[in-house]
Scaffold this motif. Structure first.
Motif, mmCIF file in Angstrom:
data_model
loop_
_atom_site.group_PDB
_atom_site.id
_atom_site.type_symbol
_atom_site.label_atom_id
_atom_site.label_comp_id
_atom_site.label_asym_id
_atom_site.label_seq_id
_atom_site.Cartn_x
_atom_site.Cartn_y
_atom_site.Cartn_z
ATOM 1 N N LYS A 117 18.006 -0.524 -3.911
ATOM 2 C CA LYS A 117 17.495 -0.909 -5.227
ATOM 3 C C LYS A 117 16.118 -0.307 -5.462
ATOM 4 O O LYS A 117 15.851 0.281 -6.515
ATOM 5 N N ILE A 118 15.243 -0.439 -4.480
ATOM 6 C CA ILE A 118 13.878 0.069 -4.624
ATOM 7 C C ILE A 118 13.874 1.585 -4.773
ATOM 8 O O ILE A 118 13.192 2.133 -5.640
ATOM 9 N N SER A 119 14.658 2.279 -3.941
ATOM 10 C CA SER A 119 14.653 3.743 -4.018
ATOM 11 C C SER A 119 15.254 4.236 -5.330
ATOM 12 O O SER A 119 14.755 5.195 -5.915
ATOM 13 N N SER A 120 16.297 3.578 -5.817
ATOM 14 C CA SER A 120 16.894 4.026 -7.077
ATOM 15 C C SER A 120 15.952 3.772 -8.249
ATOM 16 O O SER A 120 15.859 4.600 -9.170
ATOM 17 N N GLU A 121 15.237 2.656 -8.253
ATOM 18 C CA GLU A 121 14.268 2.402 -9.321
ATOM 19 C C GLU A 121 13.127 3.412 -9.277
ATOM 20 O O GLU A 121 12.666 3.881 -10.326
ATOM 21 N N PHE A 122 12.691 3.755 -8.095
ATOM 22 C CA PHE A 122 11.595 4.724 -7.959
ATOM 23 C C PHE A 122 12.027 6.096 -8.468
ATOM 24 O O PHE A 122 11.320 6.737 -9.259
ATOM 25 N N ILE A 123 13.185 6.552 -8.050
ATOM 26 C CA ILE A 123 13.681 7.867 -8.469
ATOM 27 C C ILE A 123 13.967 7.887 -9.967
ATOM 28 O O ILE A 123 13.679 8.878 -10.654
ATOM 29 N N ALA A 124 14.519 6.781 -10.492
ATOM 30 C CA ALA A 124 14.819 6.728 -11.926
ATOM 31 C C ALA A 124 13.548 6.800 -12.759
ATOM 32 O O ALA A 124 13.523 7.477 -13.800
ATOM 33 N N GLY B 244 10.422 9.923 -16.556
ATOM 34 C CA GLY B 244 9.142 10.522 -16.929
ATOM 35 C C GLY B 244 9.236 12.028 -17.045
ATOM 36 O O GLY B 244 8.722 12.631 -17.988
ATOM 37 N N GLY B 245 9.911 12.670 -16.099
ATOM 38 C CA GLY B 245 10.078 14.121 -16.157
ATOM 39 C C GLY B 245 10.911 14.558 -17.349
ATOM 40 O O GLY B 245 10.589 15.550 -18.017
ATOM 41 N N LEU C 201 3.617 12.237 -14.012
ATOM 42 C CA LEU C 201 2.666 11.382 -13.287
ATOM 43 C C LEU C 201 2.776 9.925 -13.728
ATOM 44 O O LEU C 201 2.698 9.005 -12.891
ATOM 45 N N LEU C 202 2.965 9.694 -15.032
ATOM 46 C CA LEU C 202 3.163 8.324 -15.502
ATOM 47 C C LEU C 202 4.454 7.730 -14.935
ATOM 48 O O LEU C 202 4.501 6.546 -14.575
ATOM 49 N N GLY C 203 5.493 8.537 -14.850
ATOM 50 C CA GLY C 203 6.745 8.074 -14.247
ATOM 51 C C GLY C 203 6.568 7.734 -12.790
ATOM 52 O O GLY C 203 7.112 6.737 -12.296
ATOM 53 N N PHE C 204 5.792 8.538 -12.075
ATOM 54 C CA PHE C 204 5.511 8.254 -10.677
ATOM 55 C C PHE C 204 4.739 6.946 -10.538
ATOM 56 O O PHE C 204 5.065 6.112 -9.677
ATOM 57 N N CYS C 205 3.743 6.748 -11.384
ATOM 58 C CA CYS C 205 2.973 5.498 -11.345
ATOM 59 C C CYS C 205 3.854 4.299 -11.677
ATOM 60 O O CYS C 205 3.743 3.242 -11.047
ATOM 61 N N ALA C 206 4.735 4.452 -12.646
ATOM 62 C CA ALA C 206 5.656 3.365 -12.988
ATOM 63 C C ALA C 206 6.606 3.075 -11.826
ATOM 64 O O ALA C 206 6.923 1.913 -11.546
ATOM 65 N N VAL D 111 8.152 -0.532 -7.316
ATOM 66 C CA VAL D 111 8.342 -0.780 -5.886
ATOM 67 C C VAL D 111 7.450 -1.933 -5.429
ATOM 68 O O VAL D 111 7.902 -2.832 -4.706
ATOM 69 N N LEU D 112 6.192 -1.924 -5.847
ATOM 70 C CA LEU D 112 5.281 -2.996 -5.464
ATOM 71 C C LEU D 112 5.721 -4.337 -6.030
ATOM 72 O O LEU D 112 5.602 -5.372 -5.367
ATOM 73 N N ARG D 113 6.242 -4.353 -7.247
ATOM 74 C CA ARG D 113 6.764 -5.598 -7.820
ATOM 75 C C ARG D 113 7.973 -6.092 -7.054
ATOM 76 O O ARG D 113 8.123 -7.285 -6.820
#
Length: 116
Positions: free
Chosen positions: A49-56, A61-62, A84-89, A94-96
């Protein structure tokens, strides 16, 4: 004859109690294995779940940056900024998910200062 019969019953009772104890031990081992595998599955699900949310978040963003550059003609800047905004999101998601950052709207839901 009664002593022989009582001895036989006592031996059978001891054999049955030994079998019952062995069965309880094996069921306890199986229960522990099931619990461990369930924890493993929960961890795997959380990781996916975490990895898919991060990649999405990075992909969205891209894609939005590419579309902005394509239609607005801003060169690579839209792609760079929105990537960069997508990466920050993605990092924030992930932190949430890990509970290291509070969920949005969790502060001050019922604490309204001022009169109404």
């Amino acid at each position: 004859m009664t002593d022989n019969r009582d001895d036989s019953l006592e031996q059978r009772r001891e054999a049955l109690s030994a079998k019952l104890a062995a069965r309880e031990r094996s069921e306890a081992v199986e229960t522990a294995k099931e619990k461990q595998s369930e924890e493993s599955r929960k961890g795997m699900a959380l990781g996916l779940k975490i990895s898919s949310e991060f990649i999405a978040a990075i992909a969205v963003g891209g894609l939005l940056g590419y579309l902005l550059d394509r239609f607005a003609g801003t060169g690579p800047w839209g792609m760079i900024v929105l990537l960069l905004l997508g990466f920050c999101a993605g990092v924030l998601n992930v932190l949430r998910a890990l509970g290291m950052v509070a969920q949005p709207g969790s502060f001050g839901d019922g604490d309204h200062k001022g009169g109404s």
